[in-house]
Design a protein around this motif. Structure first.
Motif, PDB file in Angstrom:
ATOM      1  N   TRP A  64       1.042  -1.417  -0.173  1.00 40.59           N
ATOM      2  CA  TRP A  64       0.086   0.147   0.022  1.00 40.59           C
ATOM      3  C   TRP A  64       0.677   1.361  -0.101  1.00 40.59           C
ATOM      4  CZ3 TRP A  64      -4.480  -1.234  -1.427  1.00 40.59           C
ATOM      5  CH2 TRP A  64      -4.879  -2.543  -1.262  1.00 40.59           C
ATOM      6  N   TYR A  65       1.631   1.011   0.909  1.00 40.21           N
ATOM      7  CA  TYR A  65       3.119   2.082   0.609  1.00 40.21           C
ATOM      8  C   TYR A  65       3.502   2.649  -0.813  1.00 40.21           C
ATOM      9  CZ  TYR A  65       7.237   4.821   1.589  1.00 40.21           C
ATOM     10  OH  TYR A  65       7.691   6.147   1.568  1.00 40.21           O
ATOM     11  N   ASN A  66       3.645   1.877  -1.640  1.00 42.26           N
ATOM     12  CA  ASN A  66       4.472   1.807  -3.044  1.00 42.26           C
ATOM     13  C   ASN A  66       2.920   1.869  -3.700  1.00 42.26           C
ATOM     14  OD1 ASN A  66       7.002   1.193  -2.270  1.00 42.26           O
ATOM     15  ND2 ASN A  66       6.634  -0.700  -2.526  1.00 42.26           N
ATOM     16  N   LEU A  67       2.032   1.495  -3.697  1.00 37.94           N
ATOM     17  CA  LEU A  67       0.440   1.590  -4.117  1.00 37.94           C
ATOM     18  C   LEU A  67       0.062   3.342  -4.399  1.00 37.94           C
ATOM     19  CD1 LEU A  67      -1.573  -1.670  -4.710  1.00 37.94           C
ATOM     20  CD2 LEU A  67      -0.445  -0.220  -6.521  1.00 37.94           C
ATOM     21  N   SER A  68       0.106   4.006  -3.433  1.00 36.57           N
ATOM     22  CA  SER A  68      -0.047   5.521  -3.082  1.00 36.57           C
ATOM     23  C   SER A  68       1.234   6.124  -3.287  1.00 36.57           C
ATOM     24  CB  SER A  68       0.001   5.779  -1.534  1.00 36.57           C
ATOM     25  OG  SER A  68       1.355   5.918  -0.792  1.00 36.57           O
ATOM     26  N   ILE A  69       2.433   5.980  -3.976  1.00 37.50           N
ATOM     27  CA  ILE A  69       3.304   6.690  -4.149  1.00 37.50           C
ATOM     28  C   ILE A  69       3.029   6.581  -5.977  1.00 37.50           C
ATOM     29  CG2 ILE A  69       5.754   6.837  -5.032  1.00 37.50           C
ATOM     30  CD1 ILE A  69       6.499   5.590  -2.627  1.00 37.50           C
ATOM     31  N   TYR A  70       3.184   5.641  -6.368  1.00 36.65           N
ATOM     32  CA  TYR A  70       2.022   5.392  -8.375  1.00 36.65           C
ATOM     33  C   TYR A  70       1.253   5.512  -8.407  1.00 36.65           C
ATOM     34  CZ  TYR A  70       6.107   1.447  -7.933  1.00 36.65           C
ATOM     35  OH  TYR A  70       6.880   1.316  -8.314  1.00 36.65           O
ATOM     36  N   TRP A  71      -0.172   5.477  -7.134  1.00 37.62           N
ATOM     37  CA  TRP A  71      -1.492   7.120  -7.380  1.00 37.62           C
ATOM     38  C   TRP A  71      -0.855   8.629  -7.678  1.00 37.62           C
ATOM     39  CZ3 TRP A  71      -6.296   5.418  -7.281  1.00 37.62           C
ATOM     40  CH2 TRP A  71      -7.471   7.323  -6.599  1.00 37.62           C
ATOM     41  N   PHE A  72       0.084   8.589  -6.570  1.00 37.60           N
ATOM     42  CA  PHE A  72       0.175  10.138  -6.549  1.00 37.60           C
ATOM     43  C   PHE A  72       0.902  10.524  -8.208  1.00 37.60           C
ATOM     44  CE2 PHE A  72       4.374  13.552  -6.654  1.00 37.60           C
ATOM     45  CZ  PHE A  72       3.358  14.382  -6.006  1.00 37.60           C
ATOM     46  N   LEU A  73       1.678   9.325  -8.447  1.00 35.89           N
ATOM     47  CA  LEU A  73       2.569   9.728  -9.585  1.00 35.89           C
ATOM     48  C   LEU A  73       1.644   9.753 -11.149  1.00 35.89           C
ATOM     49  CD1 LEU A  73       5.863   7.809  -9.788  1.00 35.89           C
ATOM     50  CD2 LEU A  73       5.590  10.554  -8.998  1.00 35.89           C
ATOM     51  N   HIS A  74       0.484   9.020 -11.057  1.00 38.43           N
ATOM     52  CA  HIS A  74      -0.020   8.568 -11.961  1.00 38.43           C
ATOM     53  C   HIS A  74      -1.010   9.641 -12.266  1.00 38.43           C
ATOM     54  CE1 HIS A  74      -2.704   6.412 -14.983  1.00 38.43           C
ATOM     55  NE2 HIS A  74      -3.969   7.019 -14.058  1.00 38.43           N
ATOM     56  N   PHE A  75      -1.857   9.945 -11.135  1.00 45.64           N
ATOM     57  CA  PHE A  75      -2.537  11.508 -11.597  1.00 45.64           C
ATOM     58  C   PHE A  75      -1.905  12.531 -12.076  1.00 45.64           C
ATOM     59  CE2 PHE A  75      -5.217   7.873  -9.794  1.00 45.64           C
ATOM     60  CZ  PHE A  75      -6.680   8.162 -11.116  1.00 45.64           C
ATOM     61  N   LEU A  76      -0.957  12.979 -11.464  1.00 51.01           N
ATOM     62  CA  LEU A  76       0.067  13.877 -11.348  1.00 51.01           C
ATOM     63  C   LEU A  76       0.335  14.439 -13.070  1.00 51.01           C
ATOM     64  CD1 LEU A  76       0.928  16.703 -10.131  1.00 51.01           C
ATOM     65  CD2 LEU A  76       2.857  15.213  -9.490  1.00 51.01           C
ATOM     66  N   TYR A  77       1.615  13.319 -13.538  1.00 50.26           N
ATOM     67  CA  TYR A  77       2.039  13.152 -14.506  1.00 50.26           C
ATOM     68  C   TYR A  77       0.967  12.229 -16.030  1.00 50.26           C
ATOM     69  CZ  TYR A  77       4.170   8.319 -14.869  1.00 50.26           C
ATOM     70  OH  TYR A  77       4.409   7.044 -14.824  1.00 50.26           O
ATOM     71  N   ASN A  78      -0.022  11.591 -15.613  1.00 50.02           N
ATOM     72  CA  ASN A  78      -0.762  10.850 -16.459  1.00 50.02           C
ATOM     73  C   ASN A  78      -1.948  11.680 -16.815  1.00 50.02           C
ATOM     74  OD1 ASN A  78       0.798   8.554 -18.312  1.00 50.02           O
ATOM     75  ND2 ASN A  78       0.358   8.096 -16.022  1.00 50.02           N
ATOM     76  N   GLY A  79      -1.932  12.245 -15.621  1.00 48.78           N
ATOM     77  CA  GLY A  79      -3.764  13.028 -15.658  1.00 48.78           C
ATOM     78  C   GLY A  79      -3.221  14.419 -15.716  1.00 48.78           C
ATOM     79  N   PHE A  80      -2.546  15.438 -14.808  1.00 50.22           N
ATOM     80  CA  PHE A  80      -2.968  17.074 -15.512  1.00 50.22           C
ATOM     81  C   PHE A  80      -1.309  17.267 -15.853  1.00 50.22           C
ATOM     82  CE2 PHE A  80       0.089  21.037 -13.130  1.00 50.22           C
ATOM     83  CZ  PHE A  80      -1.229  21.616 -13.336  1.00 50.22           C
TER      84      PHE A  80
END
Length: 391
Positions: free
Chosen positions: A161-177
């Motif tokens: 869950w620790y790593n998934l929270s980092i991947y969540w942040f990165l995904h929605f930041l660069y693939n999204g925003f």
């Protein structure tokens, strides 16, 4: 906005310099806490350079009349970045760094509020839809740091869950925003198939996060869902290329833009390949090389080269011999380091004992990037008058 551009380039120089220090540490030269410095590098690069670059593009696209809220927000955001720059190297995720990280998060919320306010007062276009949804995904990305804090407070730093929270942040930041801001620029206000591109990109964004979960060995449907999302993004990119010329004001900026689009094309291909079991196995076996190579492909090959082409094309950085030299050194450094990272991953998979001096070699070629970026930054301080298209 010329001062804001210079500040952003300074942060890019600092991020690249920290990246070189990390390479030196990998090569066996002890300096600081590697993990803490890695946090510093990623935050300064993501927020100090790419987020600031997206901020400048948004400001330009919205054709802001009342500049005060944007200017005030920009400088408060810079305080948060400086705070992270000075705290992460010494404490990692600690009280001070988390405070400044939280300040950035609330600044990003205010930016989204400004986007919605500006677009609400004007006719709705595909461009405004991309900007609005990019803002929504920026807010969604902040769930990652909140979850990260919870997991750290509850001694769950070693869980998936620790790593998934980092991947969540990165995904929605660069693939999204980030990507949505770039697409907002490309579609403009009247691209004939812009609406179709928006629908494809928006439909794919959330299920594409499934790619970041495949290392946990999820149910089979996650592979299919991720693959479909990756395919939708490829279709959107093909439609964009068919419907939009990528020509710029001169051949050099066109060259930079085309290189950034090539990098984005590789990103899309890697995403689709990553939705298969065999490639996931390859990634899991070569994480320090393949994953870092992918992240740098996106952040350096795509975003950075796109931002530079944008700044040159809008005459926000003077196109001179110095800036051209800096750009070329940066590109050579990106290409060589990417070749080494992905090459090393392939050799590991093939059990070929080559590149035994890998990290010293990688450090040598990576040094071209901070040198090139420094030359670009110096060129931005040229005293020659440059029309400020943003003011």
């Amino acid at each position: 906005m010329k001062a804001q551009i210079k500040i952003s380039l300074i942060f890019l120089t600092l991020a690249a310099s920290i990246g070189l220090i990390l390479r030196l540490m990998q090569a066996g030269i002890p300096m600081m806490n590697y993990k803490y410095l890695l946090h510093t590098h990623s935050h300064v690069a993501l927020i100090g350079w790419v987020y600031n670059g997206a901020f400048i593009i948004i400001y330009n696209l919205l054709q802001v009349e009342n500049r005060k809220p944007f200017n005030r927000l920009f400088w408060i955001t810079q305080i948060s970045i400086v705070g992270m720059l000075l705290s992460f190297p010494f404490q990692g995720y600690g009280a001070i760094s988390i405070t400044f990280s939280t300040l950035y998060v609330f600044c990003s919320y205010y930016l989204v509020a400004l986007i919605f306010k500006q677009t609400r007062e004007k006719p709705k276009t595909t461009q405004s839809r991309f900007l609005r949804w990019g803002g929504i995904y920026l807010i969604a990305s902040s769930i990652g740091p909140y979850a990260l804090g919870y997991f750290m407070a509850n001694d769950m730093g070693d869980t998936i869950w620790y790593n998934l929270s980092i991947y969540w942040f990165l995904h929605f930041l660069y693939n999204g925003f980030f990507v949505f801001v770039v697409f907002a620029y490309f579609v403009g206000a009247n691209l004939s198939k812009g609406k179709n591109i928006f629908i494809l990109m928006n439909a794919s964004l959330i299920p594409l996060f499934g790619l970041s979960t495949l290392w946990t060995d999820p149910l089979a449907f996650m592979y299919y869902l991720s693959g479909i999302a990756a395919l939708l993004q490829i279709i959107a990119f093909v439609v964009l290329l068919k419907d939009k010329s990528v020509s710029q004001a001169n051949s050099f900026t066109s060259w930079l833009l085309r290189l950034s689009l090539i990098a984005y094309g590789f990103k899309l291909v890697f995403q689709l390949a990553g939705s298969t079991n065999s490639i996931q196995a390859f990634i899991n076996d070569t994480v320090p090389y393949s994953v870092i190579g992918f992240i740098h492909l996106v952040m350096l090959g795509f975003f950075t080269l796109f931002l530079l082409s944008y700044l040159f094309n809008n005459e926000l950085i003077r196109l001179s011999r110095l800036s051209k030299l800096g750009s070329r050194l940066l590109i050579i450094g990106i290409v060589l380091s990417e070749g080494l990272l992905f090459g090393k991953a392939a050799l590991i998979q093939l059990s070929i004992p080559w590149l035994t001096d890998f990290f010293p070699t990688l450090t040598a070629v990576s040094s071209l990037m901070p040198i090139g970026i420094l030359l670009l930054t110096i060129s931005s301080f040229s005293t020659r008058t440059i029309p400020d298209r943003l003011e």
